[in-house]
Design an enzyme around this catalytic site. Sequence first.
Site, PDB file in Angstrom:
ATOM      1  N   SER A   1       2.488 -11.842  13.907  1.00 25.78           N
ATOM      2  CA  SER A   1       3.396 -12.243  12.832  1.00 25.78           C
ATOM      3  C   SER A   1       4.820 -12.208  13.357  1.00 25.78           C
ATOM      4  O   SER A   1       5.477 -11.178  13.316  1.00 25.78           O
ATOM      5  CB  SER A   1       3.237 -11.282  11.647  1.00 25.78           C
ATOM      6  N   LEU A   2       5.286 -13.328  13.853  1.00 30.54           N
ATOM      7  CA  LEU A   2       6.601 -13.367  14.498  1.00 30.54           C
ATOM      8  C   LEU A   2       7.705 -13.544  13.451  1.00 30.54           C
ATOM      9  O   LEU A   2       8.586 -12.697  13.326  1.00 30.54           O
ATOM     10  CB  LEU A   2       6.619 -14.493  15.536  1.00 30.54           C
TER      11      LEU A   2
ATOM     12  N   CYS B   1       6.674  -9.252   2.111  1.00 30.71           N
ATOM     13  CA  CYS B   1       5.240  -9.001   1.893  1.00 30.71           C
ATOM     14  C   CYS B   1       5.005  -8.052   0.734  1.00 30.71           C
ATOM     15  O   CYS B   1       5.600  -6.978   0.659  1.00 30.71           O
ATOM     16  CB  CYS B   1       4.610  -8.442   3.166  1.00 30.71           C
TER      17      CYS B   1
ATOM     18  N   CYS C   1       7.466  -4.966   5.513  1.00 30.80           N
ATOM     19  CA  CYS C   1       8.026  -6.293   5.758  1.00 30.80           C
ATOM     20  C   CYS C   1       8.621  -6.785   4.437  1.00 30.80           C
ATOM     21  O   CYS C   1       7.963  -6.693   3.394  1.00 30.80           O
ATOM     22  CB  CYS C   1       6.952  -7.233   6.274  1.00 30.80           C
TER      23      CYS C   1
ATOM     24  N   CYS D   1     -11.207 -13.409   4.832  1.00 29.58           N
ATOM     25  CA  CYS D   1      -9.980 -12.654   5.112  1.00 29.58           C
ATOM     26  C   CYS D   1     -10.222 -11.208   4.698  1.00 29.58           C
ATOM     27  O   CYS D   1     -10.476 -10.919   3.531  1.00 29.58           O
ATOM     28  CB  CYS D   1      -8.850 -13.293   4.317  1.00 29.58           C
TER      29      CYS D   1
ATOM     30  N   CYS E   1       0.035  -0.707   2.971  1.00 29.33           N
ATOM     31  CA  CYS E   1       0.504  -0.803   4.361  1.00 29.33           C
ATOM     32  C   CYS E   1       1.733   0.081   4.508  1.00 29.33           C
ATOM     33  O   CYS E   1       2.585   0.110   3.619  1.00 29.33           O
ATOM     34  CB  CYS E   1       0.852  -2.255   4.693  1.00 29.33           C
TER      35      CYS E   1
ATOM     36  N   CYS F   1      -4.501 -12.278  -0.141  1.00 25.71           N
ATOM     37  CA  CYS F   1      -4.804 -10.898   0.213  1.00 25.71           C
ATOM     38  C   CYS F   1      -3.459 -10.232   0.284  1.00 25.71           C
ATOM     39  O   CYS F   1      -2.745 -10.426   1.256  1.00 25.71           O
ATOM     40  CB  CYS F   1      -5.435 -10.786   1.589  1.00 25.71           C
TER      41      CYS F   1
ATOM     42  N   GLU G   1      -8.390  -6.133  -1.490  1.00 29.56           N
ATOM     43  CA  GLU G   1      -8.851  -7.486  -1.744  1.00 29.56           C
ATOM     44  C   GLU G   1      -9.513  -8.088  -0.523  1.00 29.56           C
ATOM     45  O   GLU G   1      -9.218  -7.710   0.609  1.00 29.56           O
ATOM     46  CB  GLU G   1      -7.654  -8.378  -2.110  1.00 29.56           C
TER      47      GLU G   1
HETATM   48  N1  SAH Z   1      -0.351  -6.621   8.811  1.00 28.36           N
HETATM   49  C1  SAH Z   1      -0.796  -7.735   9.538  1.00 28.36           C
HETATM   50  C2  SAH Z   1      -1.925  -8.504   8.890  1.00 28.36           C
HETATM   51  C3  SAH Z   1      -1.863  -8.720   7.403  1.00 28.36           C
HETATM   52  S1  SAH Z   1      -0.660  -9.812   6.793  1.00 28.36           S
HETATM   53  C4  SAH Z   1       0.368  -8.658   9.850  1.00 28.36           C
HETATM   54  O1  SAH Z   1       1.440  -8.456   9.298  1.00 28.36           O
HETATM   55  O2  SAH Z   1       0.187  -9.545  10.674  1.00 28.36           O
HETATM   56  C5  SAH Z   1      -1.295 -11.404   7.253  1.00 28.36           C
HETATM   57  C6  SAH Z   1      -0.221 -12.481   7.347  1.00 28.36           C
HETATM   58  O3  SAH Z   1       0.307 -12.820   6.047  1.00 28.36           O
HETATM   59  C7  SAH Z   1       0.953 -12.049   8.196  1.00 28.36           C
HETATM   60  O4  SAH Z   1       1.372 -13.083   9.058  1.00 28.36           O
HETATM   61  C8  SAH Z   1       2.001 -11.803   7.146  1.00 28.36           C
HETATM   62  O5  SAH Z   1       3.288 -11.846   7.687  1.00 28.36           O
HETATM   63  C9  SAH Z   1       1.713 -12.881   6.144  1.00 28.36           C
HETATM   64  N2  SAH Z   1       2.319 -12.660   4.822  1.00 28.36           N
HETATM   65  C10 SAH Z   1       2.560 -11.499   4.208  1.00 28.36           C
HETATM   66  N3  SAH Z   1       3.153 -11.707   3.011  1.00 28.36           N
HETATM   67  C11 SAH Z   1       3.283 -13.037   2.867  1.00 28.36           C
HETATM   68  C12 SAH Z   1       3.818 -13.883   1.841  1.00 28.36           C
HETATM   69  N4  SAH Z   1       4.324 -13.376   0.719  1.00 28.36           N
HETATM   70  N5  SAH Z   1       3.780 -15.216   2.032  1.00 28.36           N
HETATM   71  C13 SAH Z   1       3.244 -15.737   3.145  1.00 28.36           C
HETATM   72  N6  SAH Z   1       2.721 -14.989   4.152  1.00 28.36           N
HETATM   73  C14 SAH Z   1       2.750 -13.659   4.018  1.00 28.36           C
HETATM   74 FE1  SF4 Z   2       2.058  -4.695   6.398  1.00 29.50          FE
HETATM   75 FE2  SF4 Z   2       1.502  -7.095   7.473  1.00 29.50          FE
HETATM   76 FE3  SF4 Z   2       2.551  -6.889   5.000  1.00 29.50          FE
HETATM   77 FE4  SF4 Z   2       4.048  -6.319   7.094  1.00 29.50          FE
HETATM   78  S1  SF4 Z   2       3.157  -8.325   6.591  1.00 29.50           S
HETATM   79  S2  SF4 Z   2       3.915  -5.109   5.206  1.00 29.50           S
HETATM   80  S3  SF4 Z   2       2.569  -5.373   8.453  1.00 29.50           S
HETATM   81  S4  SF4 Z   2       0.539  -6.159   5.649  1.00 29.50           S
END
Ligand code: SAH
Ligand code: SF4
Length: 414
Positions: free
Chosen positions: A269-270, A158, A155, A144, A151, A389, A131
């Site tokens: 992404s902390l 996610c 996480c 974006c 991935c 995304c 996407e």
């Molecule tokens: N893999 C990278 C970049 C893609 S994710 C990363 O993790 O940073 C981009 C952002 O979206 C990250 O901060 C991720 O933690 C956040 N994200 C992922 N799933 C989410 C969700 N369900 N709700 C809100 N933010 C989310």
């Molecule tokens: Fe991958 Fe980023 Fe999603 Fe974590 S938050 S699973 S690193 S895309």
Amino acid sequence: MTTTIENAPAAVPFIEKAPLERYVPPDKPSLVGLTRAQLAALLGAVGVAEAQRKMRVQQLWHWIYFRGLTSFEAMTSVSKELRAELAQRFTLDRPEVVAELVSVDGTRKWLLRLPGETQGTGIGERPHEVECVYIPDTDRGTLCVSSQVGCTLTCSFCHTGTQRLVRNLTAGEIVGQVMMARDRLGDWPGATRPTDGVVPTGNRCISNIVMMGMGEPLYNLDAVRDALLIVADGDGIAISKRRITLSTSGVVPNIERAGAEIGCMLAVSLHAVRDELRNELVPLNRKYPIAQLLEACRNYPGVSNAKRITFEYVMLKGVNDSIDDAKALVRLLKGIPAKINLIPFNPWPGSKYECSDWEQIEKFSQVVFDAGYASPVRTPRGRDILAACGQLKSATEKLSARERMALRAMAMTD
Ligand code: SAH
Ligand code: SF4
């Protein structure tokens, strides 16, 4: 009520998703995504004399990346013979768009189909899908971009991490997302802008790029680097590195390389202030714990008060959203030139978390604000088209008190 596919307001227009069995992988490679050195090598391979290559590369670069041409015929400065030769062997294709959704607020989401693992082996091969989302604002337009199909990291909040298939995108597929979006938005010199949806004022529809789509960009660093350097190149697409942000879940060994080799803005992404909790939310933390991650941030090439690192913090109800967490967060980031982005959690079917209550997000954000950080909360955008995304929300936006009120009202009726 949560917005779902069923109850979302109608989004227009919509391109029907083409059936999978009709997918035909490209039979010729595209020049989109090639660096200057790769273009020069390719010209050598088709017989262009060495003395001419640099000039020819410059011409191709202009037509491909500045003008956005999709065919070789219009490259009037290139000889007819070379145009024919190139057209026989290559294309200027971008990834195939199989669905486009336009939100009432102007947010656009595209579903792109890419060749599967066994690229180009024949009809019927199962393609991959990624996407790409465009979020317009009055003063900017943010794209974006995805870096991987799925991935490998898992996480727990996610959706992308639950997808089984994973492959790295090529540099061409990454640059191709930007080119495809510029095609669709009429964002090439002389092209016509769309009349539906919101487009920013100013001369560019896409002014900012965030590598926040599907995938972990620092696990595909070479392709992401080549792609972003092409996007930033002043003779082509020319989006400044200050307007390109790479988001990582914390692949510590590659953070320095990203700074040195790309030099774009960094987002981390902390999501948690204690290793115990971060291990659960971002399992990569077991390998690279918070202290190591923050050390890499302190040493990020070029970091300064004028070039701050963005720390992303997803608001999960009862998990990481206490006032103590907020206080610990500002203590933890002390001394690092930082911005903090609070992201309302975007739920997905089967996810075990809930988004924090709006009141709690406000209290949390107040602590962050009182510590001297602007504390933007990502505005939910494109809700009617589920613009995420892999569940990503929108670009960041500083909210005025009034906007917060409006958002709060929205959150309540939602
Ligand atoms: N893999 C990278 C970049 C893609 S994710 C990363 O993790 O940073 C981009 C952002 O979206 C990250 O901060 C991720 O933690 C956040 N994200 C992922 N799933 C989410 C969700 N369900 N709700 C809100 N933010 C989310
Ligand atoms: Fe991958 Fe980023 Fe999603 Fe974590 S938050 S699973 S690193 S895309």
